[in-house]
Design an enzyme around this catalytic site. Sequence first.
Site, PDB file in Angstrom:
ATOM      1  N   SER A  90      38.797  44.892  32.811  1.00  0.00           N
ATOM      2  CA  SER A  90      40.400  44.959  33.281  1.00  0.00           C
ATOM      3  C   SER A  90      40.908  43.239  32.632  1.00  0.00           C
ATOM      4  CB  SER A  90      39.535  44.511  34.375  1.00  0.00           C
ATOM      5  OG  SER A  90      40.755  44.156  36.105  1.00  0.00           O
ATOM      6  N   HIS A  91      40.889  42.952  33.539  1.00  0.00           N
ATOM      7  CA  HIS A  91      41.633  41.544  33.083  1.00  0.00           C
ATOM      8  C   HIS A  91      40.726  40.218  31.860  1.00  0.00           C
ATOM      9  CE1 HIS A  91      40.095  40.346  36.334  1.00  0.00           C
ATOM     10  NE2 HIS A  91      39.754  39.410  35.803  1.00  0.00           N
TER      11      HIS A  91
ATOM     12  N   ASP B  29      48.170  44.275  33.987  1.00  0.00           N
ATOM     13  CA  ASP B  29      46.130  44.111  33.244  1.00  0.00           C
ATOM     14  C   ASP B  29      46.055  45.115  32.340  1.00  0.00           C
ATOM     15  OD1 ASP B  29      45.226  45.391  35.318  1.00  0.00           O
ATOM     16  OD2 ASP B  29      43.740  44.530  35.639  1.00  0.00           O
TER      17      ASP B  29
ATOM     18  N   ASP C 145      43.792  47.274  32.349  1.00  0.00           N
ATOM     19  CA  ASP C 145      43.498  49.410  32.659  1.00  0.00           C
ATOM     20  C   ASP C 145      44.480  49.149  33.528  1.00  0.00           C
ATOM     21  OD1 ASP C 145      42.144  46.745  34.359  1.00  0.00           O
ATOM     22  OD2 ASP C 145      40.631  48.377  34.994  1.00  0.00           O
TER      23      ASP C 145
ATOM     24  N   ASP D 201      45.756  48.163  36.624  1.00  0.00           N
ATOM     25  CA  ASP D 201      45.336  48.360  37.851  1.00  0.00           C
ATOM     26  C   ASP D 201      45.938  47.324  38.858  1.00  0.00           C
ATOM     27  OD1 ASP D 201      43.428  46.482  37.348  1.00  0.00           O
ATOM     28  OD2 ASP D 201      41.792  48.007  38.858  1.00  0.00           O
ATOM     29  N   ARG D 202      46.485  46.198  38.155  1.00  0.00           N
ATOM     30  CA  ARG D 202      47.315  44.624  38.805  1.00  0.00           C
ATOM     31  C   ARG D 202      48.106  44.787  38.502  1.00  0.00           C
ATOM     32  NH1 ARG D 202      42.644  39.538  38.081  1.00  0.00           N
ATOM     33  NH2 ARG D 202      40.985  40.694  38.855  1.00  0.00           N
TER      34      ARG D 202
ATOM     35  N   LYS E 278      42.807  50.354  43.085  1.00  0.00           N
ATOM     36  CA  LYS E 278      44.435  50.262  42.896  1.00  0.00           C
ATOM     37  C   LYS E 278      44.996  49.776  41.919  1.00  0.00           C
ATOM     38  CE  LYS E 278      42.409  45.382  41.200  1.00  0.00           C
ATOM     39  NZ  LYS E 278      40.891  45.095  41.473  1.00  0.00           N
TER      40      LYS E 278
HETATM   41  C1  G1P Z   1      38.014  40.297  41.054  1.00  0.00           C
HETATM   42  C2  G1P Z   1      39.159  39.467  41.400  1.00  0.00           C
HETATM   43  C3  G1P Z   1      38.801  40.730  43.022  1.00  0.00           C
HETATM   44  C4  G1P Z   1      38.845  42.213  41.991  1.00  0.00           C
HETATM   45  C5  G1P Z   1      38.182  42.401  41.048  1.00  0.00           C
HETATM   46  C6  G1P Z   1      38.198  43.251  40.222  1.00  0.00           C
HETATM   47  O1  G1P Z   1      36.915  39.820  41.411  1.00  0.00           O
HETATM   48  O2  G1P Z   1      38.581  38.273  43.047  1.00  0.00           O
HETATM   49  O3  G1P Z   1      39.779  40.375  44.302  1.00  0.00           O
HETATM   50  O4  G1P Z   1      38.890  42.626  43.348  1.00  0.00           O
HETATM   51  O5  G1P Z   1      38.604  40.692  40.548  1.00  0.00           O
HETATM   52  O6  G1P Z   1      39.739  43.126  39.417  1.00  0.00           O
HETATM   53  P1  G1P Z   1      35.800  37.919  41.470  1.00  0.00           P
HETATM   54  O7  G1P Z   1      35.803  37.600  39.809  1.00  0.00           O
HETATM   55  O8  G1P Z   1      36.687  37.263  42.008  1.00  0.00           O
HETATM   56  O9  G1P Z   1      34.703  38.622  42.101  1.00  0.00           O
HETATM   57 ZN    ZN Z   2      42.192  45.361  36.336  1.00  0.00          ZN
END
Ligand code: G1P
Ligand code: ZN
Length: 543
Positions: free
Chosen positions: A113-114, A277, A279, A281-282, A376
């Site tokens: 992801s990010h 982000d 991938d 989804d954000r 998302k």
């Molecule tokens: C974080 C975000 C959560 C999201 C997840 C994946 O998880 O807070 O809302 O679903 O990334 O993108 P966390 O690191 O808080 O467990």
């Molecule tokens: Zn992501």
Amino acid sequence: MQVRTVSTTPFQDQKPGTSGLRKRVAAFRQAHYLENFVQSIFDTIGVPPHATLVLGGDGRYYNREAIQIILRMAAANGFRRVLAGQGGILSTPAASCVIRKYQTHGGIILSASHNPGGPDGDFGIKYNAANGGPAPEKITEAIYAQSKKIAHYRIADAPDVVLDRPGDYEIGGMTVTVIDPVSDYAGLMESLFDFAAIRTLLAGGFRIRFDAMHAVTGPYAQEIFLNRLGASADSLMNAVPLPDFGGGHPDPNLTYAHELVELLYGGDAPDFGAASDGDGDRNMILGKHFFVNPSDSLAILAANAHLVPGYAQGLAGIARSMPTSAAADRVAEALGIPCYETPTGWKFFGNLMDAGKVTLCGEESFGTGSDHVREKDGLWAVLFWLNIIAARRQPVETIVREHWARFGRNFYSRHDYEGIPLDAASGVMKLLLGSFAQLQGAQFGNLKVKLCDDFSYTDPVDGSVSTGQGVRILFTGGSRIVFRLSGTGTEGATLRVYLEAFEPDVSKHHLDAQQALAPLITIALQISGLRKRTGREKPTVIT
Ligand code: G1P
Ligand code: ZN
């Protein structure tokens, strides 16, 4: 086909977190590490005859190697076909879209992801089920259990599959269908939004800037904004995906997407800014000199959904994660539809969407989406906003301020303390969990604690219970402090402090969120002993 059964020994650390298994690239590169986890997935889900799997990732470092390993293992484990994104690329929402459209036996998504990428960065893998959504806890727990006792995995001896052109290829008796990663997804977007109205808006001089942060959404944005909506070429920035995201941190927030933020807050700023982000989804949404809080964004999309063709028939309900502000709850109430409060992580929304109980979902962590897929969806949120603006013909800031005036404003912020020692983080949580008796009913200035608990959730569809989902301190009048440990990091611990205060009085809506939340911030620091335990004076990231 030559299938090898390879003896292996378990790794003890393959427990999926909030969103799949995430580790440093170096961890994934250990001998058998990826193979063990993939075999644990296949052993857990079973592979029915003629099954098809979707496979793709966000293109980060190690994506290509991992794809080839998984293809060989899918062939050896009896899959009939794999639908792979061209070049091994699929954004997370596009993967969800493809799983659903072609009704496959789920898919494997390679992404952290990010989190930053590159040889020293992070890598990740997760399984999404046949509904297109992240596997529920029942399945991720079973995968983890399997990974702790795995003794061998199956892999075909076969050369790499060339993934650079769409078409069908054979590997060990299995067909690999390489698909254009963008077209199915772009088609889905076009079916939901009024592209003609958005095209007219853009042609009329409304200037947008989308920051792909050198991550997966570049080609998607190119096709959707430039080719299909006629936006000018300078509407995109950082649109070429890079395996290390250009050395950046592909997280669309005010800290990491600062290049975009500076543009939107500068002179001659565009009318609308957005970022996604690693991938895809954000999303982050900005107006001219204006930031839209993600919790507000969910509420505003819900309140304006009647203006968007794909949602004009009405919403079944809304769901938000527990730490997300209650702004959406107020809209749900006004619309006369239910609002569900789930634990953090998109996997908790799947059952609600499958059961037709909710249409829109969101998280404070820059995640918004709907039942069009089961993830998302960053570009979806951007298009939803553009559709609303095209219909209302108002600037972003006006839309948000009118929303606050009607529903009240939920001031909101999240303070993250990243990379702190695990024992300091768990010490803070333990202290809080042990203070409920003193906190209950306590008075801090004019704020009185109404309730404190450790959030747990019973899924209304399958009755499954998830406990330990974050400490909530609820005050009379709707203010809240939530403490939670992140489940997506790879080094040390990240402590998240979520702060929310409800303000019905319009004359106070202009306040800065940090200013409005200052009393809560003080209480949070006081009751958690956070500074002393972590040695941190300030959060790493404030969103
Ligand atoms: C974080 C975000 C959560 C999201 C997840 C994946 O998880 O807070 O809302 O679903 O990334 O993108 P966390 O690191 O808080 O467990
Ligand atoms: Zn992501």
